[in-house]
Structure formats: C-alpha cells, structure tokens
Design a protein around this motif. Structure first.
Motif, PDB file in Angstrom:
ATOM      1  N   ARG A  80      -8.505   7.731   6.650  1.00 37.39           N
ATOM      2  CA  ARG A  80      -7.386   8.646   6.897  1.00 37.39           C
ATOM      3  C   ARG A  80      -6.016   8.031   6.606  1.00 37.39           C
ATOM      4  O   ARG A  80      -5.009   8.710   6.687  1.00 37.39           O
ATOM      5  CB  ARG A  80      -7.417   9.127   8.345  1.00 37.39           C
ATOM      6  CG  ARG A  80      -8.534  10.078   8.621  1.00 37.39           C
ATOM      7  CD  ARG A  80      -8.471  10.573  10.074  1.00 37.39           C
ATOM      8  NE  ARG A  80      -9.609  11.394  10.374  1.00 37.39           N
ATOM      9  CZ  ARG A  80     -10.812  10.932  10.724  1.00 37.39           C
ATOM     10  NH1 ARG A  80     -11.008   9.642  10.809  1.00 37.39           N
ATOM     11  NH2 ARG A  80     -11.796  11.756  10.984  1.00 37.39           N
ATOM     12  N   MET A  81      -5.952   6.754   6.295  1.00 35.52           N
ATOM     13  CA  MET A  81      -4.671   6.093   6.083  1.00 35.52           C
ATOM     14  C   MET A  81      -4.167   6.367   4.668  1.00 35.52           C
ATOM     15  O   MET A  81      -4.803   5.984   3.683  1.00 35.52           O
ATOM     16  CB  MET A  81      -4.801   4.582   6.314  1.00 35.52           C
ATOM     17  CG  MET A  81      -3.458   3.877   6.321  1.00 35.52           C
ATOM     18  SD  MET A  81      -3.586   2.146   6.826  1.00 35.52           S
ATOM     19  CE  MET A  81      -4.228   1.430   5.321  1.00 35.52           C
ATOM     20  N   THR A  84       1.533   6.405   2.230  1.00 31.63           N
ATOM     21  CA  THR A  84       2.862   6.681   2.771  1.00 31.63           C
ATOM     22  C   THR A  84       2.919   6.642   4.295  1.00 31.63           C
ATOM     23  O   THR A  84       3.986   6.827   4.877  1.00 31.63           O
ATOM     24  CB  THR A  84       3.335   8.075   2.299  1.00 31.63           C
ATOM     25  OG1 THR A  84       2.361   9.049   2.699  1.00 31.63           O
ATOM     26  CG2 THR A  84       3.517   8.110   0.797  1.00 31.63           C
ATOM     27  N   ASP A  85       1.787   6.404   4.968  1.00 33.51           N
ATOM     28  CA  ASP A  85       1.774   6.357   6.433  1.00 33.51           C
ATOM     29  C   ASP A  85       2.614   5.197   6.938  1.00 33.51           C
ATOM     30  O   ASP A  85       2.604   4.102   6.381  1.00 33.51           O
ATOM     31  CB  ASP A  85       0.342   6.203   6.972  1.00 33.51           C
ATOM     32  CG  ASP A  85      -0.428   7.500   6.947  1.00 33.51           C
ATOM     33  OD1 ASP A  85       0.194   8.568   6.832  1.00 33.51           O
ATOM     34  OD2 ASP A  85      -1.668   7.441   7.037  1.00 33.51           O
ATOM     35  N   GLN A  86       3.339   5.456   8.007  1.00 30.62           N
ATOM     36  CA  GLN A  86       4.122   4.418   8.665  1.00 30.62           C
ATOM     37  C   GLN A  86       3.214   3.638   9.613  1.00 30.62           C
ATOM     38  O   GLN A  86       2.421   4.237  10.334  1.00 30.62           O
ATOM     39  CB  GLN A  86       5.272   5.041   9.475  1.00 30.62           C
ATOM     40  CG  GLN A  86       6.328   5.717   8.628  1.00 30.62           C
ATOM     41  CD  GLN A  86       7.172   4.703   7.874  1.00 30.62           C
ATOM     42  OE1 GLN A  86       7.372   3.589   8.316  1.00 30.62           O
ATOM     43  NE2 GLN A  86       7.649   5.106   6.707  1.00 30.62           N
ATOM     44  N   PHE A  96      -2.189   0.776  12.228  1.00 28.30           N
ATOM     45  CA  PHE A  96      -2.384   2.182  11.875  1.00 28.30           C
ATOM     46  C   PHE A  96      -3.085   2.852  13.053  1.00 28.30           C
ATOM     47  O   PHE A  96      -4.151   2.417  13.491  1.00 28.30           O
ATOM     48  CB  PHE A  96      -3.255   2.309  10.627  1.00 28.30           C
ATOM     49  CG  PHE A  96      -3.681   3.717  10.323  1.00 28.30           C
ATOM     50  CD1 PHE A  96      -2.767   4.637   9.836  1.00 28.30           C
ATOM     51  CD2 PHE A  96      -4.991   4.118  10.540  1.00 28.30           C
ATOM     52  CE1 PHE A  96      -3.154   5.938   9.562  1.00 28.30           C
ATOM     53  CE2 PHE A  96      -5.380   5.419  10.267  1.00 28.30           C
ATOM     54  CZ  PHE A  96      -4.463   6.333   9.778  1.00 28.30           C
TER      55      PHE A  96
END
Length: 143
Positions: A80-81, A84-86, A96
């Motif tokens: 699911r990462m 653009t994930d912070q 994460f």
C-alpha cells in the motif's frame, strides 16, 4: 494478505501462554545482513513487556509480551505504500503507517524494511521510538 494473516495470528494469540506463531520473513543480501545486525540490538523489555519467543524460531522475528508487539525484519516493501506517501520520522527512521491496518507500521530504510505490529493498549509512537535507534544502527550501510 500475508500481513493480515500474521496480524490475525498475533491478535488471536495475545493473552495465550507459550511461543507466538509468526511467519518469519526471508530477507536476502543487504537486508539479511542488516537484520542479522538488528537481532542482538533489540531491547529485552519494550513498553513494559518482556521479550518472548516465537515459532518457528527466527533471528528475523522478535515478540514482546504475549505477541501484542511483534517485529519482522526483512519483509517486502509494503504493497500500500506509494512513492508519494509521507513517512513519519522518529529518531532518524522513516515509518510508514498502513492506512488500513492501524496497528501495522513499517520502518523504511535503505537496506531493509522492518515491520512492527503494535496492539493492545500500547502507544505506537513510544514503541516505535524505542525501536528506531536499534533499527537505524543496524540498517545504516557500512563502508
């Protein structure tokens, strides 16, 4: 799906005595080396829980208490990462947080992904802070 099965087993066994069933990852290369360095650096007590045992025994798995806190080193990149994930940085380690599994966190390092499940009444930020130092030390590439 594999992560969901691990979480289900951990949550089912929380409160049962004996070894906790956790599927060990199979890291290779740099990840295996980093995970081998991490194992002896992990705390014997974490957020008031004593280090327990897991089945099958693996240097890539650590559990505390009755498995309500579990760590797996050398897991694959979280599905699911997104790029653009912070990440939340704690003690120099980017974490994460799985948006669909609030008890699941993954340390994202240059050499290995380290998955941590924090259940029960434990505060995830405190547990992750206690694990970030050893993870950073073990996963920093050596010259």
């Amino acid at each position: 799906m594999r992560v969901a099965a691990v979480l289900l087993v951990l949550l089912t066994l929380a409160g049962c005595g004996g070894a906790v069933q956790v599927e060990p990852p199979r890291p290779e290369g740099e990840a295996a080396t980093a995970c081998d360095r991490l194992a002896p650096l992990l705390p014997k007590t974490l957020d008031g829980e004593e280090r327990g045992t897991s089945e099958p025994a693996s240097p890539y798995v650590a559990v505390w208490g009755s498995g309500v806190i579990a760590l797996r080193c050398g897991v694959p990149r979280p599905v699911r990462m997104a790029p653009t994930d912070q990440l939340q940085e704690i003690e120099g380690v980017g974490w994460f947080a799985d948006p669909e599994k609030p008890a699941l966190f993954t340390a994202v390092t240059d050499t290995a992904y380290v998955e941590v499940t924090v259940g029960g009444e434990h505060v995830a930020a405190e547990v992750l802070a206690d694990l970030s130092g050893p993870i950073a030390q073990a996963t920093t590439p050596r010259a």
